[in-house]
Design a protein around this motif. Sequence first.
Motif, mmCIF file in Angstrom:
data_model
loop_
_atom_site.group_PDB
_atom_site.id
_atom_site.type_symbol
_atom_site.label_atom_id
_atom_site.label_comp_id
_atom_site.label_asym_id
_atom_site.label_seq_id
_atom_site.Cartn_x
_atom_site.Cartn_y
_atom_site.Cartn_z
ATOM 1 N N ALA A 1 0.815 -1.372 -0.318
ATOM 2 C CA ALA A 1 0.136 -0.346 -0.225
ATOM 3 C C ALA A 1 0.350 1.841 0.254
ATOM 4 O O ALA A 1 1.950 1.392 0.317
ATOM 5 N N PRO A 2 0.195 2.395 -0.359
ATOM 6 C CA PRO A 2 0.983 3.618 -0.350
ATOM 7 C C PRO A 2 1.259 3.752 0.845
ATOM 8 O O PRO A 2 0.940 3.193 2.360
ATOM 9 N N SER A 3 2.810 4.922 1.348
ATOM 10 C CA SER A 3 3.562 4.708 2.792
ATOM 11 C C SER A 3 3.166 4.907 4.070
ATOM 12 O O SER A 3 2.778 5.071 4.584
ATOM 13 N N LEU A 4 1.559 5.936 3.042
ATOM 14 C CA LEU A 4 1.250 6.477 3.955
ATOM 15 C C LEU A 4 0.141 6.471 5.139
ATOM 16 O O LEU A 4 0.223 6.366 5.723
ATOM 17 N N VAL A 5 -0.664 4.776 4.020
ATOM 18 C CA VAL A 5 -1.194 3.960 4.730
ATOM 19 C C VAL A 5 -0.554 3.281 5.562
ATOM 20 O O VAL A 5 -1.267 3.515 6.903
ATOM 21 N N ALA A 6 0.523 3.061 5.748
ATOM 22 C CA ALA A 6 1.442 2.151 6.408
ATOM 23 C C ALA A 6 1.311 3.043 7.860
ATOM 24 O O ALA A 6 1.580 2.775 9.078
ATOM 25 N N ARG A 7 2.109 4.151 7.930
ATOM 26 C CA ARG A 7 1.941 5.405 9.101
ATOM 27 C C ARG A 7 0.799 5.464 9.810
ATOM 28 O O ARG A 7 1.213 5.815 11.643
ATOM 29 N N TRP A 8 -0.492 4.977 8.899
ATOM 30 C CA TRP A 8 -1.487 5.302 10.107
ATOM 31 C C TRP A 8 -2.038 3.951 10.147
ATOM 32 O O TRP A 8 -3.064 3.422 11.413
ATOM 33 N N VAL A 9 -1.549 2.974 10.723
ATOM 34 C CA VAL A 9 -1.605 1.426 10.675
ATOM 35 C C VAL A 9 -1.366 1.522 12.566
ATOM 36 O O VAL A 9 -1.779 1.018 13.372
ATOM 37 N N PRO A 10 -0.488 2.361 12.956
ATOM 38 C CA PRO A 10 -0.125 2.712 14.416
ATOM 39 C C PRO A 10 -1.179 2.984 15.134
ATOM 40 O O PRO A 10 -1.372 2.820 16.537
ATOM 41 N N PHE A 11 -1.925 4.107 14.644
ATOM 42 C CA PHE A 11 -3.135 4.488 14.904
ATOM 43 C C PHE A 11 -4.598 3.559 15.165
ATOM 44 O O PHE A 11 -4.791 3.696 16.056
ATOM 45 N N ALA A 12 -4.979 2.350 13.727
ATOM 46 C CA ALA A 12 -5.297 1.616 14.144
ATOM 47 C C ALA A 12 -5.471 0.574 15.873
ATOM 48 O O ALA A 12 -6.405 -0.094 15.614
ATOM 49 N N ALA A 13 -3.803 0.453 15.578
ATOM 50 C CA ALA A 13 -3.765 -0.113 17.159
ATOM 51 C C ALA A 13 -3.840 0.331 17.479
ATOM 52 O O ALA A 13 -4.772 -0.978 18.832
ATOM 53 N N VAL A 14 -4.014 1.200 18.409
ATOM 54 C CA VAL A 14 -3.681 2.040 19.724
ATOM 55 C C VAL A 14 -5.461 1.799 19.937
ATOM 56 O O VAL A 14 -6.125 1.769 20.839
ATOM 57 N N ALA A 15 -6.211 2.200 18.824
ATOM 58 C CA ALA A 15 -8.048 2.528 19.098
ATOM 59 C C ALA A 15 -7.887 1.722 19.096
ATOM 60 O O ALA A 15 -9.042 1.162 19.832
ATOM 61 N N ALA A 16 -7.746 -0.220 18.102
ATOM 62 C CA ALA A 16 -8.298 -1.134 18.716
ATOM 63 C C ALA A 16 -8.166 -1.164 20.136
ATOM 64 O O ALA A 16 -8.706 -1.946 20.377
ATOM 65 N N ALA A 17 -6.935 -1.558 20.595
ATOM 66 C CA ALA A 17 -6.589 -1.407 22.200
ATOM 67 C C ALA A 17 -7.235 -0.622 23.079
ATOM 68 O O ALA A 17 -7.395 -1.785 23.698
ATOM 69 N N SER B 1 -12.927 9.358 24.428
ATOM 70 C CA SER B 1 -11.906 10.588 24.591
ATOM 71 C C SER B 1 -10.894 10.005 24.406
ATOM 72 O O SER B 1 -9.300 10.851 24.231
ATOM 73 N N ARG B 2 -9.864 8.898 25.088
ATOM 74 C CA ARG B 2 -8.931 8.699 24.454
ATOM 75 C C ARG B 2 -8.193 8.156 22.637
ATOM 76 O O ARG B 2 -7.255 8.514 22.898
ATOM 77 N N ILE B 3 -9.142 7.646 22.109
ATOM 78 C CA ILE B 3 -9.115 7.954 20.925
ATOM 79 C C ILE B 3 -8.860 9.487 20.451
ATOM 80 O O ILE B 3 -7.969 9.547 19.181
ATOM 81 N N VAL B 4 -10.098 10.329 20.738
ATOM 82 C CA VAL B 4 -9.227 11.554 20.291
ATOM 83 C C VAL B 4 -8.408 12.313 20.677
ATOM 84 O O VAL B 4 -7.428 12.847 20.158
ATOM 85 N N MET B 5 -7.704 11.764 21.764
ATOM 86 C CA MET B 5 -6.368 12.484 22.264
ATOM 87 C C MET B 5 -6.041 11.928 21.571
ATOM 88 O O MET B 5 -4.476 12.923 21.256
ATOM 89 N N ALA B 6 -5.342 10.794 20.973
ATOM 90 C CA ALA B 6 -4.160 9.841 20.033
ATOM 91 C C ALA B 6 -4.588 10.704 18.344
ATOM 92 O O ALA B 6 -3.375 10.576 17.719
ATOM 93 N N ALA B 7 -6.207 10.012 18.128
ATOM 94 C CA ALA B 7 -5.823 10.781 16.772
ATOM 95 C C ALA B 7 -5.829 11.507 15.629
ATOM 96 O O ALA B 7 -4.163 11.645 14.885
#
Length: 322
Positions: A171-187, A231-237
């Motif tokens: 995938a485009p490199s920018l998509v890969a850069r968003w992976v940490p946020f997806a993991a944080v939100a899921a956790a 709230s926690r997801i919004v903090m990180a987003a």
Amino acid sequence: MTAGVTTFNIDAPRWDQSTFTGRVKHFFNITDPRTLFVSEHELDMAQTLVESCRVGVVPPGTNEEKLYYAKKLYDSAFHPDSGEKMNLIGRMSFQVPGGMAITGCMLQFYRTVPAVVFWQWVNQSFNAIVNYTNRNAANPISLKQIGVAYFTATSTALATAVGLNLYTKRAPSLVARWVPFAAVAAANCVNIPLMRQQELINGITVTDENGNTLGKSRKAAIKGITQVVVSRIVMAAPGMILLPVIMEKLEKYPFMSKIRVFHAPLQTILVGGFLVFMVPIGCALFPQRSSIALSHLEPDLRESIVAKHGDKVPYAYFNKGL
């Protein structure tokens, strides 16, 4: 004793908590990272002053500004339910320095699986401490439950991060850069409910407008925990979504390839800039003293409240946690 101080309500927030602006000012105050450098002695003195003010005993010469500062220190370091001093890492005032360091590293070291695993593990360990520290203290949780919550949240974050990391290789490199946020939100969707599972099982204490206990409600717990997750997801987003876009643009400039060693510190500083604002904003999304309509409570609890108070209690109130 200064005039007016004798009637000072030390437990009343300095700013109107019914408005978003008032809550933001309040949380800017108590999430101030500078409070981390206050000595234990000064924190204990602040606690003593707050407790003395509660019973109407204020040392001579104490003005409102001193009381407000004592309250700031007290709110930043002591749990609102138990009054116990919170561990430093778990305090919301540690969210900016702790979060910026960990998030900066997650955003920088996202390319290899070992790096993803390590930094997601560090982040979930940090989150577990924060979630436990800021739980509703009226509902104790066992070491076994803490372990299960920590293991499950960490596994969820790792599975999400590693899975998406492998899936986005092409995938485009920018998509890969968003992976940490997806993991944080899921956790966050797993860690917080599990760490506060006793509230979901037994309910949390709800009170009337004057603080008189009405009973325990699982529905209030669900509402409070859901608000904390959001709230926690919004903090990180903002930091984890916008910063990858910024870095993607910056890395196209030749000078950035010459200073790769500074990419991680740069991202850490930029994340800190986001968190300075997003931690209090995230905390302020919902009132700390949350409310739930009587009609939304469990039938048995609702009936007992009506039987005792009639229609005088339209809403029940509870501490949602942070």
